[in-house]
Motif scaffolding. Structure first.
Motif, mmCIF file in Angstrom:
data_model
loop_
_atom_site.group_PDB
_atom_site.id
_atom_site.type_symbol
_atom_site.label_atom_id
_atom_site.label_comp_id
_atom_site.label_asym_id
_atom_site.label_seq_id
_atom_site.Cartn_x
_atom_site.Cartn_y
_atom_site.Cartn_z
ATOM 1 N N MET A 89 0.838 -1.200 0.000
ATOM 2 C CA MET A 89 0.000 0.000 0.000
ATOM 3 C C MET A 89 0.874 1.253 0.000
ATOM 4 S SD MET A 89 -2.762 1.229 2.892
ATOM 5 C CE MET A 89 -3.453 2.874 2.854
ATOM 6 N N LYS A 90 0.506 2.221 -0.788
ATOM 7 C CA LYS A 90 1.221 3.480 -0.833
ATOM 8 C C LYS A 90 1.195 4.141 0.535
ATOM 9 C CE LYS A 90 1.250 7.897 -3.298
ATOM 10 N NZ LYS A 90 0.549 8.723 -4.311
ATOM 11 N N LYS A 91 2.322 4.717 0.959
ATOM 12 C CA LYS A 91 2.398 5.336 2.283
ATOM 13 C C LYS A 91 1.466 6.544 2.376
ATOM 14 C CE LYS A 91 6.971 3.855 3.762
ATOM 15 N NZ LYS A 91 8.283 4.273 4.284
ATOM 16 N N ILE A 92 0.900 6.709 3.563
ATOM 17 C CA ILE A 92 -0.057 7.783 3.789
ATOM 18 C C ILE A 92 0.340 8.596 5.013
ATOM 19 C CG2 ILE A 92 -1.936 6.438 2.761
ATOM 20 C CD1 ILE A 92 -2.943 5.912 5.642
ATOM 21 N N LEU A 93 -0.418 9.656 5.267
ATOM 22 C CA LEU A 93 -0.285 10.448 6.485
ATOM 23 C C LEU A 93 -1.433 10.077 7.426
ATOM 24 C CD1 LEU A 93 0.527 13.973 5.000
ATOM 25 C CD2 LEU A 93 2.080 12.572 6.369
ATOM 26 N N ILE A 94 -1.107 9.836 8.676
ATOM 27 C CA ILE A 94 -2.123 9.518 9.678
ATOM 28 C C ILE A 94 -2.065 10.580 10.765
ATOM 29 C CG2 ILE A 94 -2.940 7.829 11.367
ATOM 30 C CD1 ILE A 94 -1.670 5.658 9.651
ATOM 31 N N ALA A 95 -3.175 11.303 10.940
ATOM 32 C CA ALA A 95 -3.264 12.393 11.912
ATOM 33 C C ALA A 95 -4.134 11.970 13.088
ATOM 34 C CB ALA A 95 -3.854 13.640 11.249
ATOM 35 N N ILE A 96 -3.577 12.059 14.293
ATOM 36 C CA ILE A 96 -4.324 11.691 15.504
ATOM 37 C C ILE A 96 -4.391 12.904 16.422
ATOM 38 C CG2 ILE A 96 -4.442 10.155 17.497
ATOM 39 C CD1 ILE A 96 -2.905 8.090 15.923
ATOM 40 N N ASP A 97 -5.590 13.447 16.584
ATOM 41 C CA ASP A 97 -5.809 14.592 17.467
ATOM 42 C C ASP A 97 -6.627 14.170 18.679
ATOM 43 O OD1 ASP A 97 -4.526 16.677 15.948
ATOM 44 O OD2 ASP A 97 -6.169 16.538 14.517
ATOM 45 N N GLY A 98 -6.617 15.008 19.699
ATOM 46 C CA GLY A 98 -7.432 14.698 20.859
ATOM 47 C C GLY A 98 -6.962 15.406 22.111
ATOM 48 N N HIS A 99 -7.678 15.166 23.192
ATOM 49 C CA HIS A 99 -7.387 15.808 24.472
ATOM 50 C C HIS A 99 -6.093 15.277 25.089
ATOM 51 C CE1 HIS A 99 -11.789 16.392 24.056
ATOM 52 N NE2 HIS A 99 -11.514 17.559 24.602
ATOM 53 N N SER A 100 -5.552 16.019 26.038
ATOM 54 C CA SER A 100 -4.334 15.604 26.715
ATOM 55 C C SER A 100 -4.573 14.341 27.537
ATOM 56 C CB SER A 100 -3.828 16.724 27.641
ATOM 57 O OG SER A 100 -4.773 16.987 28.657
ATOM 58 N N SER A 101 -3.556 13.499 27.606
ATOM 59 C CA SER A 101 -3.577 12.276 28.426
ATOM 60 C C SER A 101 -4.699 11.313 28.066
ATOM 61 C CB SER A 101 -3.668 12.640 29.920
ATOM 62 O OG SER A 101 -2.601 13.448 30.318
ATOM 63 N N CYS A 102 -5.060 11.273 26.782
ATOM 64 C CA CYS A 102 -6.097 10.322 26.361
ATOM 65 C C CYS A 102 -5.488 9.121 25.634
ATOM 66 C CB CYS A 102 -7.149 11.002 25.486
ATOM 67 S SG CYS A 102 -6.520 11.630 23.925
ATOM 68 N N GLY A 103 -4.178 9.010 25.670
ATOM 69 C CA GLY A 103 -3.525 7.852 25.071
ATOM 70 C C GLY A 103 -3.138 8.003 23.619
ATOM 71 N N LYS A 104 -3.150 9.230 23.102
ATOM 72 C CA LYS A 104 -2.811 9.451 21.693
ATOM 73 C C LYS A 104 -1.405 8.957 21.360
ATOM 74 C CE LYS A 104 -3.167 13.890 21.535
ATOM 75 N NZ LYS A 104 -3.302 14.093 23.001
ATOM 76 N N SER A 105 -0.450 9.306 22.221
ATOM 77 C CA SER A 105 0.937 8.963 21.936
ATOM 78 C C SER A 105 1.158 7.457 21.936
ATOM 79 C CB SER A 105 1.871 9.624 22.966
ATOM 80 O OG SER A 105 1.807 11.028 22.852
ATOM 81 N N THR A 106 0.599 6.772 22.927
ATOM 82 C CA THR A 106 0.725 5.316 22.998
ATOM 83 C C THR A 106 0.146 4.675 21.741
ATOM 84 O OG1 THR A 106 0.603 5.325 25.409
ATOM 85 C CG2 THR A 106 0.095 3.246 24.302
ATOM 86 N N MET A 107 -1.026 5.146 21.355
ATOM 87 C CA MET A 107 -1.704 4.641 20.169
ATOM 88 C C MET A 107 -0.887 4.907 18.910
ATOM 89 S SD MET A 107 -5.407 5.914 18.729
ATOM 90 C CE MET A 107 -6.124 5.697 20.348
ATOM 91 N N ALA A 108 -0.396 6.134 18.780
ATOM 92 C CA ALA A 108 0.358 6.521 17.588
ATOM 93 C C ALA A 108 1.671 5.747 17.479
ATOM 94 C CB ALA A 108 0.623 8.024 17.609
#
Length: 244
Positions: free
Chosen positions: A1-20
């Motif tokens: 699959m061609k590489k894409i950009l994945i954007a993850i936004d959200g509130h602080s301390s909601c686990g965005k970094s772990t998920m990303a």
């Protein structure tokens, strides 16, 4: 699959970094923590004495913004990307409560956001990026192929953040952390430049009652469905041969 950009936004301390981070590892993409960039700027301001209590010396940081260079390098021991401020690894100090308490006012300054967005967009020019933050899908990469907006109840986020800080040896109370999160939510969602808001085409994920494994499974299903849909759109039936 061609590489894409994945954007993850959200509130602080909601686990965005772990998920990303996990998603980037699975896809063999680069992970960029945009929040760490604003934390690094905040650390710079603290070290330079640009704060008078909660008040930031805007003119001082404006004169210095061109000297602030942030990069990310793979940590071979952890397998994650560490944050570097002007060539120095600052991954640990930017995670302190002192920085957390000051980062929202710094991130609300227009010219600081403009400088960070330029650096972020340069990082993503070749795609193959998973980036998380507050305005990734709305400002930094509005054309990202996959956008997520992550949230969780404030009390849940406060407990997660408290557990992280205690594990790092910091002494802090639940009420102090909850107050900090509520303060950051207000500033992040009401600031003039790059406010926290859901992109119209973002998928909302409330992970208040989800485990990390359940989050990862959700993301993989979402990616699989996106790939299937892209293939359907790109499929062009071959002409039917005439029997005559």
């Amino acid at each position: 699959m061609k590489k894409i950009l994945i954007a993850i936004d959200g509130h602080s301390s909601c686990g965005k970094s772990t998920m990303a981070k996990e998603l980037a590892k699975t896809l063999h993409y680069r992970y960029i923590d945009s929040g760490a960039m604003y934390r690094a700027v905040t650390l710079y301001c603290l070290e330079k004495g640009f704060f008078n209590d909660d008040t930031l010396n805007i003119e001082a940081i404006k004169q210095s913004i061109g000297d602030i260079h942030i990069s990310f390098e793979l940590n071979e021991k952890t397998g994650n990307s560490d944050t570097y401020l002007n060539g120095e690894n600052v991954e640990k100090p930017i995670r302190s409560m002192e920085v957390a308490d000051k980062v929202s006012p710094v991130a609300a300054v227009g010219f600081i956001r403009e400088a960070m967005v330029k650096q972020q967009q340069a990082m993503g020019k070749d795609k193959g990026i998973v980036m998380d933050g507050r305005d990734i899908g709305t400002v930094v990469f509005p054309d990202a192929e996959l956008k997520l907006f992550v949230t969780a109840r404030p009390e849940v986020r406060a407990q997660r953040r408290l557990d992280e800080l205690i594990a790092k040896g910091e002494t802090v109370s639940f009420d102090e952390v909850l107050k900090n999160i509520e303060k950051r939510d207000l500033i992040d969602s009401t600031r003039k430049d790059g406010p926290l808001r859901k992109a119209p085409d973002a998928v909302v994920l409330d992970n208040s009652d989800m485990t990390i494994a359940e989050q990862n499974a959700f993301l993989l299903r979402l990616l699989e469905e996106m790939i299937k849909n892209r293939r359907r759109r790109q499929f062009i039936p071959a002409p039917i041969a005439s029997s005559q």
